[in-house]
Design a protein around this motif. Structure first.
Motif, mmCIF file in Angstrom:
data_model
loop_
_atom_site.group_PDB
_atom_site.id
_atom_site.type_symbol
_atom_site.label_atom_id
_atom_site.label_comp_id
_atom_site.label_asym_id
_atom_site.label_seq_id
_atom_site.Cartn_x
_atom_site.Cartn_y
_atom_site.Cartn_z
ATOM 1 N N ILE A 1 1.761 -4.403 17.910
ATOM 2 C CA ILE A 1 1.390 -5.163 16.655
ATOM 3 C C ILE A 1 0.495 -4.025 15.749
ATOM 4 C CG2 ILE A 1 -0.293 -6.988 15.994
ATOM 5 C CD1 ILE A 1 0.411 -8.345 18.364
ATOM 6 N N ILE B 1 7.808 -6.114 16.643
ATOM 7 C CA ILE B 1 6.766 -6.712 17.371
ATOM 8 C C ILE B 1 7.486 -7.763 18.158
ATOM 9 C CG2 ILE B 1 4.720 -8.356 17.011
ATOM 10 C CD1 ILE B 1 4.161 -6.798 14.264
ATOM 11 N N SER C 1 0.111 -11.288 14.307
ATOM 12 C CA SER C 1 1.452 -10.462 13.795
ATOM 13 C C SER C 1 1.885 -11.219 12.664
ATOM 14 C CB SER C 1 2.544 -10.844 14.986
ATOM 15 O OG SER C 1 2.045 -10.229 16.058
#
Length: 288
Positions: free
Chosen positions: A278, A84, A227
């Motif tokens: 994500i 991410i 996230s």
């Protein structure tokens, strides 16, 4: 990898009522994410930590300086954080969806830029992705970086000593210290928390994201906070951020995180302002 779940503790039966009341009172959302390297402007007055450092910091026992021996999820969670982080910094992305490859878990990771990030773990991962042909999926990369592969020719992809390297980075930032502890049969390097203010700031940020600043729409949330919620849940350390909450607010927080992580990643990734990586990481962890 083991499936992680958020556990309920004893609480009053009106947690859902409280949640509804809280949603009516909450009217302000978080700043939308801006896709550049200065991706944490909201915390500019505080110390800049990577997603991986935040996950590890939340998972560490303050005084003992190590994560729970029973947590077998944090290793993969940290690797998910690397994927991410690279996507948020514009270094990687998923290949475009096709008729044959629509699902996030089926699409391969491709390199957008190999320019250094300044972070050793991220740059090491960039080199691996750049040198890999054909490309791999998000799930494959998390497994390869963790060392969970039966292919001896791919063992070199494993990122070694990730927790220790992240801990040393936090030591350099003045958040942790380094000690030696004796555990009967062996000595272990530990990293107790010295800067409790920074850890409390992290806990407060997580709590506020699902309570006072809850927006009931992941696409209106700050992308780093979204996230962080997904990664800490998948790493089985999110409970550490909620343990100090009163029962009523604890129940609200638990329910909201559950609702968030039970969304369909393939649908959410198609919505405006979505960062596919994500949701691809969440989709990967939801498979286990």
């Amino acid at each position: 990898m083991t499936t992680t779940t958020l556990t309920h503790r004893a609480r009053r039966p009106d947690a859902r009522v409280s949640e509804k009341r809280a949603e009516e009172e909450d009217s302000k959302g978080e700043r939308p994410y801006e896709d550049d390297d200065d991706d944490d402007k909201g915390d500019s007055k505080n110390m800049r930590l990577t997603l991986m450092e935040e996950v590890l910091l939340l998972g560490l026992k303050d005084k003992e300086g190590y994560t729970s021996f029973w947590n077998d999820c944090i290793s993969s969670g940290l690797r998910g954080g690397i994927m991410i982080e690279l996507a948020l910094k514009g270094r990687i992305q998923l290949e475009p969806a096709t008729l044959r490859k629509k699902k996030l878990t089926e699409r391969k990771v491709i390199l957008k830029s190999d320019s250094p990030t300044g972070d050793v773990l991220l740059d090491e991962t960039i080199k691996h992705i750049k040198a890999t042909d054909p490309p791999e999926t998000v799930q494959s990369w998390i497994e390869l970086l963790t060392g969970e592969t039966w292919n001896p020719l791919k063992l070199h992809y494993q990122l070694r000593n990730v927790r220790e390297r992240l801990a040393k980075s936090l030591v350099e930032k003045g958040i942790l210290t380094t000690e030696k502890q004796n555990f009967l049969l062996f000595d272990m390097t530990t990293h107790p928390v010295t800067n409790t203010t920074e850890k409390q700031r992290l806990i407060k940020k997580i709590q506020e994201s699902v309570l006072d600043r809850w927006v009931n729409d992941p696409h209106r949330m700050d992308k780093r906070t979204l996230s962080l919620l997904i990664l800490t849940h998948s790493s089985d350390v999110l409970e550490n951020a909620f343990s100090s909450l009163p029962d009523e607010r604890y129940g609200v927080a638990i329910n909201r995180v559950r609702d968030l992580t039970e969304l369909n990643p393939d649908i959410e990734a198609t919505k405006p302002n979505a960062v596919e990586m994500i949701w691809a990481v969440l989709a990967t962890f939801n498979k286990y």
